[in-house]
Scaffold this active site. Structure first.
Site, mmCIF file in Angstrom:
data_model
loop_
_atom_site.group_PDB
_atom_site.id
_atom_site.type_symbol
_atom_site.label_atom_id
_atom_site.label_comp_id
_atom_site.label_asym_id
_atom_site.label_seq_id
_atom_site.Cartn_x
_atom_site.Cartn_y
_atom_site.Cartn_z
ATOM 1 N N HIS A 4 -8.382 -4.800 -0.129
ATOM 2 C CA HIS A 4 -7.035 -4.229 -0.060
ATOM 3 C C HIS A 4 -6.157 -5.000 0.920
ATOM 4 O O HIS A 4 -4.953 -5.178 0.685
ATOM 5 C CB HIS A 4 -7.164 -2.761 0.371
ATOM 6 C CG HIS A 4 -5.900 -1.969 0.308
ATOM 7 N ND1 HIS A 4 -5.211 -1.747 -0.870
ATOM 8 C CD2 HIS A 4 -5.188 -1.333 1.283
ATOM 9 C CE1 HIS A 4 -4.131 -0.998 -0.618
ATOM 10 N NE2 HIS A 4 -4.104 -0.744 0.673
ATOM 11 N N ASP A 15 -9.429 -5.217 -4.661
ATOM 12 C CA ASP A 15 -9.029 -3.999 -3.954
ATOM 13 C C ASP A 15 -9.982 -2.844 -4.278
ATOM 14 O O ASP A 15 -10.210 -2.520 -5.445
ATOM 15 C CB ASP A 15 -7.603 -3.622 -4.369
ATOM 16 C CG ASP A 15 -6.917 -2.693 -3.394
ATOM 17 O OD1 ASP A 15 -7.607 -1.822 -2.824
ATOM 18 O OD2 ASP A 15 -5.701 -2.835 -3.200
ATOM 19 N N SER A 55 0.843 -1.199 0.000
ATOM 20 C CA SER A 55 0.000 0.000 0.000
ATOM 21 C C SER A 55 0.882 1.254 0.000
ATOM 22 O O SER A 55 1.622 1.480 -0.947
ATOM 23 C CB SER A 55 -0.958 -0.046 1.190
ATOM 24 O OG SER A 55 -1.960 0.932 1.093
#
Length: 373
Positions: free
Chosen positions: A353, A320, A156
């Site tokens: 995610h 995601d 991320s």
């Protein structure tokens, strides 16, 4: 898994640090931790920058009774893809880390004491960017005697730092493994981060960021963290684990507004468990750092990716909802077109995610092979 206890260490930048924007921070301290041993040539290191609300703790435990290990413990340790018998693994806390009250997080940000005043910086702290995080990390690896990075691997926000490493220091970085990645941040994602910041800034206790020594904007911070947690998950997660189940079997949400759903209670519990470790201003600054990210400081994704010479393994999550897989596919296609060696795998799982943390083991063999190329 890592069986030995991990020690948190502190790195202090030598002298003042000048940010990408030209401001000066008189004293900078960040935390870091290592697993494995550095080779005599200093060339077997893997740097692991962390995700948005994380810290340097990627594997192992600080204490024997810690309830959970670091977030990538499943793929770290002797004989694991991140093999501590072969590699020197380094995790680093970022500037303005949200977990400013966590005794195992060391960071410099708005909650830190300004040596010029003896008081917390608050909103007088300079704006910091992803490139600043990477520059501090570069100073750390120089301090540790690392000459080359076998890889940089981050999830991320950590993937932004990973891409930035390859763009800024191509002679140092051999490989990158961006997980649930973003080589650029579009306006739609930035708007989500802005809404989280607004949740804090609309809290009356925020008081323009000068809340230290008084009531803190906990309601606003809790809402911001709730928004981030929800966005990090997704439809598959909610259906698999909750499926519209009531929070209390005896309290129908249709009968009273105070009656709720189990999924909402779970989110509230997660927020409550972490809220006391976080600082609201640090949260604001960290989201702004994400919003400002442009790879290599270039105007377009293509220009930024052109700076990258490293081998690349991309590991997006197919479900995601924050950094969509289509963005990673675009990055992949640009890299391949310009001649980079690119491996690619989409992570499966119900966590959206967060598949990049919760289900990373499914990519373990590919990570191992990529590091050995």
């Amino acid at each position: 898994m890592v069986t030995e206890l991990v020690e948190k260490r502190i790195f202090e930048v030598d002298g003042a640090y000048r940010t990408l924007g030209g401001a000066v921070i008189a004293e900078v301290r960040v935390g870091y931790e290592t697993v494995g041993r550095l080779s005599p040539a200093g060339d077997n290191a893997i740097l692991i920058p962390h995700y948005n609300t994380g810290n340097s703790h990627f594997a192992g435990r600080y204490r024997a009774d810690d309830p959970l290990p670091g977030y990538w413990d499943a793929i770290t340790g002797p004989g694991c893809p991140l093999d501590s018998d072969r590699y020197f693994l380094v995790g680093v806390d970022c500037l303005s880390n949200v977990n400013a009250k966590d005794p195992f997080t060391v960071t410099t940000g708005p909650a830190s004491i300004d040596p010029a005043t003896g008081k917390p910086y608050g909103m007088r702290f300079p704006t910091v960017q992803i490139a600043d995080f990477v520059n501090i990390q570069k100073a750390l690896i120089d301090h540790l005697g690392i000459t080359r990075l076998r890889a940089v691997m981050g999830a991320s926000m950590g993937s932004m730092q990973t891409f930035q490493w390859a763009a800024a220091f191509p002679a140092v970085v051999e490989r990158i493994i961006p997980v649930i990645p973003s080589a650029f941040l579009d306006d739609y994602t930035a708007l989500k981060l802005r809404a989280m910041r607004q949740a804090i800034m609309l809290d009356p206790d925020w008081r323009g960021g000068d809340y230290y020594g008084g009531p803190e904007p906990q309601a606003g911070l809790a809402l911001a963290l709730s928004m981030m947690t929800i966005a990090s998950l997704g439809h598959d997660w909610s259906q698999k684990y909750f499926n519209r189940r009531w929070a209390d079997p005896l309290k129908d949400p249709a009968a009273d507004m105070s009656h709720g759903f189990a999924a909402a209670d779970w989110i509230d519990e997660q927020v409550k468990a972490r809220l006391h470790l976080m600082d609201a201003n640090n949260f604001l600054y960290l989201q702004r750092a994400n919003e400002l990210f442009t790879l290599g400081g270039k105007a377009s994704l293509e220009e930024g990716l052109r700076l990258i010479q490293a081998k690349v393994l991309l590991l997006p999550s197919a479900s995601d909802h924050i950094l969509p897989v289509s963005h990673t596919q675009r990055t992949r296609d640009i890299l391949i077109a310009q001649g980079n060696q690119v491996d690619y795998m989409e992570l499966a799982g119900p966590f959206g995610h967060l598949n990049g943390v919760a289900t990373i083991a499914q990519a373990g063999e590919l990570i191992r092979q990529f590091l050995e190329k």
